[in-house]
Design a protein around this motif. Structure first.
Motif, mmCIF file in Angstrom:
data_model
loop_
_atom_site.group_PDB
_atom_site.id
_atom_site.type_symbol
_atom_site.label_atom_id
_atom_site.label_comp_id
_atom_site.label_asym_id
_atom_site.label_seq_id
_atom_site.Cartn_x
_atom_site.Cartn_y
_atom_site.Cartn_z
ATOM 1 N N ASN A 1 18.139 4.359 7.359
ATOM 2 C CA ASN A 1 17.622 5.498 7.245
ATOM 3 C C ASN A 1 16.980 6.514 5.750
ATOM 4 N N PRO A 2 15.597 6.146 5.868
ATOM 5 C CA PRO A 2 15.148 6.436 4.152
ATOM 6 C C PRO A 2 15.633 7.570 3.764
ATOM 7 N N THR A 3 15.224 7.741 2.398
ATOM 8 C CA THR A 3 15.321 8.949 1.806
ATOM 9 C C THR A 3 14.171 10.480 2.145
ATOM 10 N N LEU A 4 15.178 10.811 2.083
ATOM 11 C CA LEU A 4 13.579 12.127 1.584
ATOM 12 C C LEU A 4 12.590 11.270 1.076
ATOM 13 N N ASP A 5 12.770 10.913 -0.267
ATOM 14 C CA ASP A 5 12.018 10.748 -1.245
ATOM 15 C C ASP A 5 11.058 9.496 -0.902
ATOM 16 N N THR A 6 11.684 8.429 -0.325
ATOM 17 C CA THR A 6 10.869 7.447 0.520
ATOM 18 C C THR A 6 10.321 8.126 1.486
ATOM 19 N N GLU B 1 0.954 -1.372 -0.190
ATOM 20 C CA GLU B 1 -0.240 -0.068 0.387
ATOM 21 C C GLU B 1 0.891 0.932 -0.248
ATOM 22 N N LEU B 2 2.201 0.924 0.764
ATOM 23 C CA LEU B 2 3.013 2.107 1.004
ATOM 24 C C LEU B 2 3.630 3.061 -0.567
ATOM 25 N N GLY B 3 3.968 1.489 -1.353
ATOM 26 C CA GLY B 3 4.086 1.813 -2.674
ATOM 27 C C GLY B 3 5.936 2.093 -2.355
ATOM 28 N N ILE B 4 6.354 0.323 -1.366
ATOM 29 C CA ILE B 4 8.257 0.120 -0.717
ATOM 30 C C ILE B 4 7.645 -0.851 -0.107
ATOM 31 N N GLY B 5 8.941 -1.700 -0.325
ATOM 32 C CA GLY B 5 9.090 -3.166 -0.056
ATOM 33 C C GLY B 5 8.953 -3.408 1.450
#
Length: 133
Positions: A48-53, A31-35
């Motif tokens: 440390n997620p990127t700002l894009d994430t 749903e969030l569009g991440i792995g």
């Protein structure tokens, strides 16, 4: 593991979101569009997620990225999630009712967090006393 307050706030917000939806990590990640692994690493403060994430996750949830980085306290964020869930489930409320509900929910959530913090502090003090013996 990260010591960043921003990372801690983001991790808590993502974890709170998933719990509020009663979703598995796999469902939430989709749903969030991440792995899935990325999601679990974020929740456990191992990434440390990127700002894009951060932006992708925030927009998928339907909130402002700043609020997920500590722009809201936990009580405010929890209240927003509860109200969003009510609205998603087709409940209709007047603006005045929503504002009143938000105020009450924030107060209740703050009390719960304070009780939990007090309990955690008591456990820490007890553990320190036990170590001293």
């Amino acid at each position: 593991m990260s010591d960043s307050k921003l990372n801690d706030a983001f991790s808590a917000a993502v974890r709170m979101y998933r719990k509020s939806k009663s979703m598995s990590a796999e469902e939430c990640a989709r749903e969030l569009g991440i792995g899935r692994t990325s999601l679990l690493n974020i929740e456990n403060r191992q990434a440390n997620p990127t700002l894009d994430t951060v932006e992708t996750v925030a927009h998928s949830i339907g909130c402002d990225p700043v609020s997920m980085l500590g722009g809201m306290d936990k009580a405010e964020f929890a209240t927003a999630l509860l109200l969003m869930n009510c609205l998603e489930n087709g409940h209709r409320f007047s603006l005045e009712t929503l504002k009143s509900a938000a105020d009450l929910l924030q107060a209740a959530v703050r009390i719960l967090y304070e009780e939990q913090r007090d309990e955690d502090c008591s456990e820490t003090v007890q553990a320190e006393r036990d170590q001293e013996k």
